[in-house]
Design an enzyme around this catalytic site. Structure first.
Site, PDB file in Angstrom:
ATOM      1  N   TYR A 106       0.879  -1.035  -0.142  1.00 52.66           N
ATOM      2  CA  TYR A 106      -0.030   0.142   0.034  1.00 52.66           C
ATOM      3  C   TYR A 106       0.761   1.322  -0.136  1.00 52.66           C
ATOM      4  CZ  TYR A 106      -3.394   3.341   2.357  1.00 52.66           C
ATOM      5  OH  TYR A 106      -4.221   4.207   2.542  1.00 52.66           O
ATOM      6  N   THR A 123       2.464 -10.228   0.626  1.00 58.36           N
ATOM      7  CA  THR A 123       1.237  -9.603   0.872  1.00 58.36           C
ATOM      8  C   THR A 123       0.960  -8.493  -0.002  1.00 58.36           C
ATOM      9  OG1 THR A 123       2.519  -8.024   2.545  1.00 58.36           O
ATOM     10  CG2 THR A 123       1.430  -9.779   3.443  1.00 58.36           C
ATOM     11  N   GLY A 124       1.953  -8.099  -0.901  1.00 56.76           N
ATOM     12  CA  GLY A 124       1.667  -7.145  -1.900  1.00 56.76           C
ATOM     13  C   GLY A 124       1.169  -7.726  -3.233  1.00 56.76           C
ATOM     14  N   TYR A 133       5.242  -6.181  16.990  1.00 63.54           N
ATOM     15  CA  TYR A 133       5.364  -5.697  15.539  1.00 63.54           C
ATOM     16  C   TYR A 133       6.070  -4.236  15.874  1.00 63.54           C
ATOM     17  CZ  TYR A 133       3.711  -2.079  12.242  1.00 63.54           C
ATOM     18  OH  TYR A 133       3.988  -1.101  11.441  1.00 63.54           O
TER      19      TYR A 133
END
Ligand code: UDP
Length: 315
Positions: free
Chosen positions: A11, A35-36, A136
Site C-alpha cells: 500500500y 502481502t503485496g 510488531y
C-alpha cells in the site's frame, strides 16, 4: 536518483514508488509478494520478485533505499512473534549488510507509532518514551535503534518515519490486505456489500463519544514526506519524524463520514474492546514541519474517505 523501494508492491510502498517516478527518479521495486500485489507496482518501475534477505543484486548501482518490506499486523505479531523478528529486524539487518557491501549509504525507513506503545500524553512527540506493547512495534523500534548505531558507527544516513493511521488512496493505488484489520477499509466493505456490518471495538473509552481516537493521515501526504526525507538523509545522522494529520477522529466519526460519502447506511455493531488499543493516538508532526517543511494537505476526513471510496469502487 537510482533508488530501491523494498515492499513497493504494498500500500504505502507503491504510492511512494509512484511519486518517486513522477518526480523523475529511477525506481527498482523489490517485493516477495507475500502481502503485496504485482499489479500495484507502478508501470515505470523495474520489478524484482525476491525476499528482503535477497536484496543484493537489486542494489547494484542504487544510491538510496526506501524500505517498506515488513510484516505489519499487530494481532499476527502477538501470535507469531518469530515471524516479526525474522522479517522486520532480521530482514532489515540483512538489507543493511547488503547495502554496506555495496556502499549504499542512505535509507528512509517505514517506522510506526506502535514504537511508542501506550502514550503518556497527546499529541505524541518524537522525544516521548518508546515502550511498544507488541512484537510488531518492538521489531520496528529495534530497527530504529540499529539505524542509529549504523549512522554513528558506519556513517549511514537514515530517516525513520513513524506513521500514525495511514488511509485514503492515491489514484488507483489503495489499501488491499488479504486480512483486513483497519477501520476505514472495513467500514467501506460494508458499503460495497462485502460485509454486513462493521464492529465498533468498545464504546467505553475516556473520549468524547466513548470510541477510540486515531490520527488518520492521507497516504498521498504521507508518501510526499518520503521524498523530503530522502533529500534530508545525511551520512552519519539518523533522524526520526512522526507523520500524522495532527487531528484525531473517533471510530464513530469515521463511520459517520463513511455513511455520508457512500450514501450507505452502514450498520454498526458495538462489540468489546480490542486488546491493546490505546484510547487516543495522535501525532505531533511539528518536528517534520519545522525541519523538512512537510505539512499534511488532505487533512479532512471527508477527503480521505472519498479518495479511499473512489479507488475501492473503481470511480
Ligand atoms: N476498529 C473498530 N472496528 C474495526 C477495526 C478497527 O472499531 O473493524 C477500531 C480500533 O479498535 C481502533 C481504530 O478503529 O480504535 C483504528 O484501528 P485500525 O486497526 O484501523 O488502526 P490502529 O490504530 O489499530 O493502527
Amino acid at each position: 536518483m537510482r533508488l530501491l523501494v523494498t515492499g513497493g508492491a504494498g500500500y504505502v510502498g507503491s504510492v511512494v514508488a509512484a511519486q518517486l517516478i513522477e518526480a523523475g527518479h529511477e525506481v527498482t521495486v523489490l517485493d516477495d509478494l507475500s502481502t503485496g500485489h504485482a499489479d500495484a507496482v507502478p508501470s515505470g518501475a523495474r520489478f524484482v520478485e525476491a525476499p528482503i534477505t535477497d536484496a543484493g543484486g537489486a542494489l547494484d548501482g542504487v544510491e538510496a533505499v526506501l524500505h517498506f518490506a515488513a510484516k505489519s499486523l499487530v494481532g499476527e505479531s502477538v501470535q507469531k512473534p518469530e515471524l516479526y523478528w525474522a522479517n522486520n529486524l532480521g530482514g532489515t539487518l540483512a538489507l543493511l549488510e547488503a547495502m554496506r557491501e555495496r556502499d549504499v549509504r542512505k535509507i528512509v525507513f517505514s517506522s510506526t507509532a506502535a514504537t511508542y506503545g501506550e502514550p503518556e500524553r497527546s499529541p505524541i512527540q518524537e522525544s516521548d518514551p518508546t515502550r511498544p506493547t507488541n512484537p510488531y512495534g518492538a521489531s520496528k523500534l529495534a530497527v530504529d535503534t540499529a539505524l542509529s548505531a549504523y549512522a554513528v558507527l558506519r556513517g549511514l544516513g537514515a530517516v525513520s518515519l513513524r506513521y500514525f493511521n495511514v488511509a485514503g488512496a492515491y489514484g488507483h493505488y489503495r489499501e488491499r490486505h488479504a486480512v483486513e484489520t483497519h477501520l476505514i477499509p472495513n467500514v467501506l466493505k460494508v458499503a460495497t456489500g462485502e460485509r454486513e456490518s462493521v464492529s465498533v471495538f468498545g464504546t467505553d473509552y475516556p473520549t468524547a463519544d466513548g470510541t477510540c481516537v486515531r490520527d488518520y493521515v492521507h497516504v498521498s501526504d504521507l508518501a510526499r514526506a518520503h521524498l523530503l526525507a530522502l533529500d534530508a538523509c545525511q551520512e552519519g545522522e539518523h533522524k526520526v519524524y512522526n507523520l500524522g494529520n495532527g487531528t484525531g477522529f473517533s471510530v464513530q466519526e469515521v463511520i459517520s463520514v463513511c455513511r455520508e460519502v457512500t450514501g450507505h447506511e452502514i450498520p454498526a455493531v458495538v462489540g468489546p474492546r480490542r486488546a491493546g488499543d490505546p484510547a487516543v493516538l495522535v501525532a505531533s508532526s511539528e518536528k517534520i514541519q519545522r525541519e523538512l517543511g512537510w505539512k499534511a494537505e488532505r487533512t479532512s476526513l471527508g477527503d480521505i474517505v472519498s479518495d479511499a471510496w473512489d479507488a475501492l469502487s473503481g470511480k
